[in-house]
Structures are given as structure tokens and as C-alpha cells.
Design a protein around this motif. Sequence first.
Motif: not given
Length: 363
Positions: A194, A197-200, A202-203, A277-278
Motif C-alpha cells: 500500500y 496509497d495508504s488509504s487503501w 485503511l479502507a 493508523d488514524v
Amino acid sequence: MEPMQLVTLATLWSENSSTSQPFNPSESPDSTEWTMIQTIIPPYVFTLSLLGLLFNSFVLGVFVAHKDRLTIAEIYLSNLALADFILLCGLPFWAMNILNEFNWPYGDALCKIVNSIIIINFYTSIYTLVMISIDRYLALVKTMKARWLRRTRYAKVMCIMLWILGLLLSMPTMVHRKVMFIEEHGVTACILDYTNDSSWKLAHQILMNLAGFVFPVLVIVFSSGNIIKALAQRTESLGFHDTNDTKATVLVYAVTLLFLFCWSPFQVFTLLDILCDVKVLDETEWSHTLDIGGQVSVYLAFLNSTLNPLLYVFSGQYFRKKVSAIYRRTRYQRRGSDMTTYQRSFVSTYINRTEQIKPVVIF
């Protein structure tokens, strides 16, 4: 390879992490913990796979060998056994990966295929359990109103839809799983990448938590609670204790408890990883716990695929009747094939003599 590197790679290889995870050599975990993981997990996974494949193949064999038409419950049970069977086929690759110190020797294609198959069947198994709970709810609580919904045709269509759903939910794994050389660890590992794009990540984790646990648990608990309530009201209205109702109640409790026991730890560690992560939790403080706990919990979760046949099928009296009928039929056929030439000759001679005597008597 150092224990810290192995533990970090263990987390990299799981479904809840990526190559962006920090690596701090100054915070080296206890090597004893890694030694236990490296010693226990591979034999455990091989044993789990072997027993699960035997149990689930036996279940599938009984359903195929029996000549009667499958009921709705049996359609879902066979779909569950198939999903668990395919999922367990991929686990030995994980064990070999640990034994090989997380060097993936099977190529990029198998890296994607094996892990995607595991995730597809992960979702298919869970939602098949949901459909079994819903079918029991309709059968015991909404007996008359939902009769038109409980048809074998609808059950087969629903099984196909569950496989399509599992395929769609596994897309993050298909896209981001790849074989990469990790320079700081000196290994070529099959990981979730990831980095772009690290948001992947988290999703993906939120999807695993919500679609893979929270929603199924809510449905199963709702169905189980209403079933138990309906059975209790039925016992109170009839004025006596029905043994079949007791067995059904115990089975409902067992279904829910087994599901929660096997999958809750994995989902809890997934939630903790999300909170790190958040930035809700300090990732440095929780990294060691997530390393060890993530590994242990994911293999505990797969225990569900081995125990499902015992819980859902072997405890059912109708399944035992099918096994007994197949055994009697096989035994009868074996007796016929084992008849000696002398016995066949004797029977044939007796029949021929009988046919010759009959005209004489009549005359």
C-alpha cells in the motif's frame, strides 16, 4: 535472520498491514515469543488443514453420494463445506512461508491467487453462516409467512451470489498482493503493498471489520435471539419440554459462540490496527502487541473452517441418516459383488429347477 525482522515480516504478510509499517530495531521483542510462533504455527496449520480437508471432503462426499434431493439447509451446508475446503487448501502455503523465513518461492501469480482465494472463501464462509442463521429464523420464527422464500432454487441462487460477493470483496487483495524484495530485511516476501496509497489499507481494514464481522455478527445474533425466544414461547404454550427444541436451542448457541470465539480476536486486532493508523493509539506502543497478536489471532480464526463440519453437519440427525443409508447401500453392493461362483451357480440351478418343476405340477 533476527527475531525482530521475522516478527515484522509476519505482520507484513498478514492481511492487516503493508510495507509502510515502521521498523525500529531498538524495540526488539522477546525472541522467545517469535520462537514459539515459528515452532507452533506451521505444524498447527498443517494439522488444521489436514483435518479440515478430511472433514469437509467427507461432508461434500456424503451430499454427492446420497441420491435424495438436497434440502435448503443441506445446500447451504454443502456451500459452507466447499468454501471451507478451498480456504484450507491455501493455508499450507502460509505455513511453508513461515518455515522459509518469509521468502515466497511460488511466484507473483500464486501470491495473488492463493491469498485472493483465502479472502474469497473467508467472506463466502461467513455469509453462508449468515444465510444458515436466516434460514433457521425463517423456518422457526416466520414459518408460515416466509414459506415461499424457503425454496431450493432460491438457496442455489443465493450461494452463487455469495461467491460473487466474496470475489468483489477480495479485490483489494487481488490488486495489492505482490512479491517484493524488502531490502532492510533481505527477503523476497508476498505482501500487501500500500506504499503508493495508504488509504487503501485503511479502507481494506474497515471493510474486513464491518463487512467481515460486525454485520454478520449482528445478523447471526438477531436470528439466534429470535429463534431462542420463539422456542421458549413454544415450550411455554405447549406446556411441555420438547427435546428437539432443546437441541435446536443448543445448536443456535453453539453456532454463535463458535463464530465469536474464532473470529473475535482477529477482528479486535484489526480494529486496533485501524486505530493506530488514524492516530487514536500510539503505533510505537502497540506495534509489538499487533505483531504477535495478529499472527496468533488469524490462525485461531481459521479453526472455524475445521470445526464447522462437526458443528453444523455431524450433529444433525438427518446427516447421520444419510451416512447410514450410504453405508447400508455400499455394504449391500459389496455383499453382492463378494458372492462366490459356487453361490451364483447354486442360486441359478435352484431357479432353473424351480422353473422346470412348475409345468410338471400344473400338468
